[in-house]
Design a protein around this motif. Structure first.
Motif, PDB file in Angstrom:
ATOM      1  N   VAL A 193       0.879  -1.446   0.338  1.00 26.46           N
ATOM      2  CA  VAL A 193       0.222   0.004  -0.165  1.00 26.46           C
ATOM      3  C   VAL A 193       0.948   1.447   0.655  1.00 26.46           C
ATOM      4  CG1 VAL A 193      -1.499   1.161   1.125  1.00 26.46           C
ATOM      5  CG2 VAL A 193      -2.297  -1.241   0.965  1.00 26.46           C
ATOM      6  N   ASN A 194       1.951   1.507   0.732  1.00 29.93           N
ATOM      7  CA  ASN A 194       2.850   2.376   0.855  1.00 29.93           C
ATOM      8  C   ASN A 194       3.471   2.539  -0.677  1.00 29.93           C
ATOM      9  OD1 ASN A 194       2.430   2.727   3.489  1.00 29.93           O
ATOM     10  ND2 ASN A 194       4.013   1.487   4.608  1.00 29.93           N
ATOM     11  N   ILE A 195       4.176   1.358  -1.065  1.00 30.52           N
ATOM     12  CA  ILE A 195       4.303   2.048  -1.990  1.00 30.52           C
ATOM     13  C   ILE A 195       3.448   2.223  -3.515  1.00 30.52           C
ATOM     14  CG2 ILE A 195       5.342   0.279  -4.316  1.00 30.52           C
ATOM     15  CD1 ILE A 195       6.793  -1.614  -2.367  1.00 30.52           C
ATOM     16  N   ALA A 196       2.393   1.883  -3.169  1.00 31.10           N
ATOM     17  CA  ALA A 196       1.790   2.868  -4.292  1.00 31.10           C
ATOM     18  C   ALA A 196       0.929   3.825  -4.140  1.00 31.10           C
ATOM     19  CB  ALA A 196       0.406   1.554  -4.560  1.00 31.10           C
ATOM     20  N   ASN A 197       0.920   4.478  -3.030  1.00 28.66           N
ATOM     21  CA  ASN A 197       0.542   5.543  -2.927  1.00 28.66           C
ATOM     22  C   ASN A 197       1.746   6.710  -2.934  1.00 28.66           C
ATOM     23  OD1 ASN A 197      -1.682   5.315  -1.274  1.00 28.66           O
ATOM     24  ND2 ASN A 197      -1.640   4.807   0.982  1.00 28.66           N
ATOM     25  N   MET A 198       2.802   5.784  -2.686  1.00 29.45           N
ATOM     26  CA  MET A 198       4.332   6.614  -2.821  1.00 29.45           C
ATOM     27  C   MET A 198       4.492   6.907  -4.450  1.00 29.45           C
ATOM     28  SD  MET A 198       6.665   5.839  -0.195  1.00 29.45           S
ATOM     29  CE  MET A 198       8.198   6.576  -0.681  1.00 29.45           C
ATOM     30  N   GLY A 199       3.657   5.985  -5.235  1.00 27.49           N
ATOM     31  CA  GLY A 199       4.039   6.533  -6.838  1.00 27.49           C
ATOM     32  C   GLY A 199       5.143   5.987  -7.482  1.00 27.49           C
ATOM     33  N   LEU A 200       5.308   4.824  -6.667  1.00 24.20           N
ATOM     34  CA  LEU A 200       6.927   3.929  -6.887  1.00 24.20           C
ATOM     35  C   LEU A 200       7.013   3.323  -8.308  1.00 24.20           C
ATOM     36  CD1 LEU A 200       8.168   3.567  -3.082  1.00 24.20           C
ATOM     37  CD2 LEU A 200       8.975   6.230  -4.729  1.00 24.20           C
ATOM     38  N   THR A 245      -8.046  -2.376  -2.310  1.00 27.59           N
ATOM     39  CA  THR A 245      -8.460  -2.578  -3.525  1.00 27.59           C
ATOM     40  C   THR A 245      -8.411  -1.499  -4.258  1.00 27.59           C
ATOM     41  OG1 THR A 245     -10.600  -3.983  -3.146  1.00 27.59           O
ATOM     42  CG2 THR A 245     -10.497  -3.384  -5.500  1.00 27.59           C
ATOM     43  N   LYS A 246      -7.661  -0.238  -4.065  1.00 28.60           N
ATOM     44  CA  LYS A 246      -7.724   1.357  -4.981  1.00 28.60           C
ATOM     45  C   LYS A 246      -6.081   1.344  -4.952  1.00 28.60           C
ATOM     46  CE  LYS A 246      -7.257   5.679  -4.728  1.00 28.60           C
ATOM     47  NZ  LYS A 246      -7.609   7.484  -4.276  1.00 28.60           N
ATOM     48  N   GLN A 247      -5.512   0.643  -4.312  1.00 29.33           N
ATOM     49  CA  GLN A 247      -3.930   0.717  -4.246  1.00 29.33           C
ATOM     50  C   GLN A 247      -3.232  -0.757  -4.864  1.00 29.33           C
ATOM     51  OE1 GLN A 247      -6.044   1.537  -1.685  1.00 29.33           O
ATOM     52  NE2 GLN A 247      -4.854   3.695  -1.093  1.00 29.33           N
ATOM     53  N   PHE A 248      -4.088  -2.068  -4.380  1.00 27.58           N
ATOM     54  CA  PHE A 248      -4.342  -3.316  -5.641  1.00 27.58           C
ATOM     55  C   PHE A 248      -3.818  -2.828  -6.907  1.00 27.58           C
ATOM     56  CE2 PHE A 248      -6.183  -6.919  -7.788  1.00 27.58           C
ATOM     57  CZ  PHE A 248      -5.077  -7.761  -7.902  1.00 27.58           C
ATOM     58  N   ASN A 249      -5.166  -2.254  -7.465  1.00 23.14           N
ATOM     59  CA  ASN A 249      -5.109  -2.278  -8.479  1.00 23.14           C
ATOM     60  C   ASN A 249      -4.305  -1.399  -9.274  1.00 23.14           C
ATOM     61  OD1 ASN A 249      -7.537  -3.312  -9.312  1.00 23.14           O
ATOM     62  ND2 ASN A 249      -8.668  -2.084  -8.602  1.00 23.14           N
ATOM     63  N   ILE A 250      -3.273  -0.594  -8.037  1.00 22.06           N
ATOM     64  CA  ILE A 250      -2.788   0.560  -9.204  1.00 22.06           C
ATOM     65  C   ILE A 250      -0.970  -0.624  -9.875  1.00 22.06           C
ATOM     66  CG2 ILE A 250      -0.417   1.690  -8.170  1.00 22.06           C
ATOM     67  CD1 ILE A 250      -2.715   3.226  -6.911  1.00 22.06           C
ATOM     68  N   TRP A 251      -0.953  -1.743  -7.952  1.00 27.41           N
ATOM     69  CA  TRP A 251       0.052  -3.309  -8.215  1.00 27.41           C
ATOM     70  C   TRP A 251      -0.703  -3.580 -10.071  1.00 27.41           C
ATOM     71  CZ3 TRP A 251       4.560  -5.277  -6.582  1.00 27.41           C
ATOM     72  CH2 TRP A 251       4.883  -4.001  -4.807  1.00 27.41           C
ATOM     73  N   ARG A 252      -1.449  -3.849  -9.807  1.00 22.23           N
ATOM     74  CA  ARG A 252      -2.022  -4.920 -10.865  1.00 22.23           C
ATOM     75  C   ARG A 252      -1.552  -4.156 -12.102  1.00 22.23           C
ATOM     76  NH1 ARG A 252      -7.565  -7.782 -11.901  1.00 22.23           N
ATOM     77  NH2 ARG A 252      -6.658  -9.630 -13.390  1.00 22.23           N
ATOM     78  N   LYS A 253      -2.066  -2.513 -12.124  1.00 25.66           N
ATOM     79  CA  LYS A 253      -2.204  -1.893 -13.427  1.00 25.66           C
ATOM     80  C   LYS A 253      -0.296  -2.213 -13.992  1.00 25.66           C
ATOM     81  CE  LYS A 253      -1.986   2.623 -15.136  1.00 25.66           C
ATOM     82  NZ  LYS A 253      -2.450   4.419 -14.924  1.00 25.66           N
TER      83      LYS A 253
END
Length: 508
Positions: free
Chosen positions: A253-260, A281-289
């Motif tokens: 979640v931290n990695i997604a929120n930081m835009g890394l 799910t919002k942060q998970f979808n960033i990883w999946r994208k």
């Protein structure tokens, strides 16, 4: 049929002897080297214990090549390993050791003096001396013939309501079942490289150890001090060509929120499992994208179920406002979702998730009362003895026949991947430290923080409270927020009204 977990390892050390088994910073060790020093540790334990088996042996070391050597050596000696967190307050470690009374504690010169304050010096073994013992592999294998699949493999400590953690006993069979399921349900090659972030006291680490032994997977140890430096973690994953992650969602979640993930790609990652808490799910979808070709698997299960009992391979788009399902039962595990009358619920009806099968833990070490309360007779079966574990988690089955997690039934929570009894926090602050007149710990699921409401003669400074509590509890159990009240609300029975306190958090 595999009888104990080391039968996997015996095959691996023959076929993959020159392959790297563990990478720990600048240090590396091959499977051949790992086996030899583990044999030495096992021999040393046997020599000192007159061939006793099936006893707990504790390990008080940071996660490292040495801790892995110790764990495997303990299993070769016919005993069960119990990893302890070197960052945990000494009083808590002392409570665990008094409860479990392990045969020995394996440590090194950095920690031996600390241990001598709370444990018999004659039972403290130095790993650097153990690895120099002359071993006899054949004798160790002969000793292992006495170890069967229902014997303990490890003990994992989880939070207890009285201030002393409960030590969950997990056997070889349950880990063998889960390992076999993992190899069949997902694509595991013999070239997987594991980015190991979970502490050695987590069940995730024990599964990684099983995959090292069963599939010659290489473990890359990620220093736990790097949790605050996610960029360094991502860089290490790429440097070591890590292919597999099994993480608690917090860091993701931290990695997604930081835009890394916009800045650092992860081209080698083929599979990511996550467990221990809800992954928004919002942060998970960033990883999946960012990793469209990676297989993502949501795992669920308390430690009493040996890692996890359900899984969900995310194979469809899930909107940000919908929870990720926890899916379906793992192989050789059955899920019962029961209502308050112990009847199976219908579709979309909430109920308590209960589990039966060989995945169930053996119980809590030296704690028959807690064991009897948690592992109970299956209420749907009156014909013969059959235990189930009641998780206390409320779930339902959606229209896709997927199990979906709703929340907790009681005060047991998952926070930062750790399973915590809120009652233990209350007990330590109110009864052990006597800091306040009364208190109640409540979990804020939205902000993912522990909130402590308390009665006292006057309001404390937060820094003072945290400093005092840190002497008894590990960091992950220390409340984040403190709310002073002249009097805590009570219900009609005179007990603290937790619902009112929860409503206060939810309503701001």
């Amino acid at each position: 049929m595999i009888k104990n977990i080391l039968e996997y390892f015996e095959k691996t050390i023959i076929e993959k002897k020159d392959k790297i088994a563990v990478i720990d910073g600048e240090r590396k060790i091959t499977f051949a080297e790992l086996s030899q020093v583990s044999f030495s540790v096992a021999t040393a334990i046997k020599v000192n214990s007159n061939s006793s088996i099936k006893n707990p042996v504790a390990v008080f070391l940071p996660k490292s090549i040495e801790s892995i050597i110790s764990d495997i050596g303990i299993v070769y000696s016919g005993n069960a390993y119990m990893n302890l967190d070197v960052k945990t307050p000494l009083e808590r470690i002392s409570n665990i050791l008094k409860l479990v009374q392990p045969l020995y504690v394996i440590t090194d010169s950095r920690y031996s003096a600390k241990l001598k304050e709370i444990f018999s010096e004659s039972q403290i073994l130095d790993v650097d001396k153990l690895i120099k013992y002359q071993y006899n592999h054949a004798e160790l294998l002969e000793n292992l013939e006495r170890v069967i699949d229902t014997d303990p493999l490890c003990l994992i400590n989880t939070s207890g309501s009285t201030g002393t953690p409960k030590s969950v006993i997990l056997n070889h069979r349950s880990f063998i079942d889960f390992t076999e399921w993992a190899m069949q349900a997902t694509v595991w090659s013999e070239n997987e490289i594991i980015g190991s972030l979970s502490p050695a006291v987590f069940d995730i680490y024990s599964f990684e150890l099983c995959m090292l032994m069963a599939k010659s997977s290489t473990i890359v140890i990620i220093p736990d001090t790097w949790a605050a430096f996610p960029v360094k973690i991502l860089q290490l994953l790429n440097e070591q060509h890590v292919t597999y992650l099994f993480w608690v969602p917090t860091i993701m979640v931290n990695i997604a929120n930081m835009g890394l993930l916009d800045k650092i790609s992860l081209p080698y990652i083929k599979m990511i499992w996550f467990a221990g808490e809800v992954f928004p799910t919002k942060q998970f979808n960033i990883w999946r994208k960012h990793l469209p070709d990676t297989t993502f698997v949501n795992m669920y299960g308390p430690i009493e179920i040996t890692l996890d009992c359900t899984y969900y391979v995310v194979d469809r788009e899930i909107p940000d406002n919908e929870p990720i399902p926890i899916g379906y039962p793992c192989r050789n595990t059955d899920i019962l979702i029961l209502d308050e009358e112990n009847k199976l619920v219908g579709k979309n009806e909430p109920g308590e998730l209960c589990v039966r099968g060989t995945s169930l833990a053996m119980g809590y070490y030296n704690n028959p009362e807690k064991t009897a309360a948690a592992f109970v007779q299956n209420p749907l079966n009156n014909a013969y003895p059959e235990l189930i574990y009641r998780t206390g988690d409320i779930v339902f089955i959606n229209n896709r026949n997927e199990i979906v997690f709703k929340g907790r039934k009681d005060s047991l929570i998952k926070h930062s991947g750790y399973r915590i009894e809120l009652a233990e926090i209350e007990h330590v602050i109110v009864n052990t430290l006597k800091l306040v007149k009364n208190g109640c710990a409540v979990y804020d699921y939205q902000k993912k923080e522990i909130v402590f409401f308390y009665e006292a003669q006057e309001e404390f400074k937060v820094a003072e409270l945290r400093k005092a509590i840190a002497k008894e509890l590990p960091n992950y159990m220390i409340p984040t927020k403190y709310i002073y009240m002249q009097e805590l609300p009570r219900n009609t029975n005179g007990k603290i009204d937790r619902l009112k306190l929860k409503d206060r958090i939810n309503n701001g």
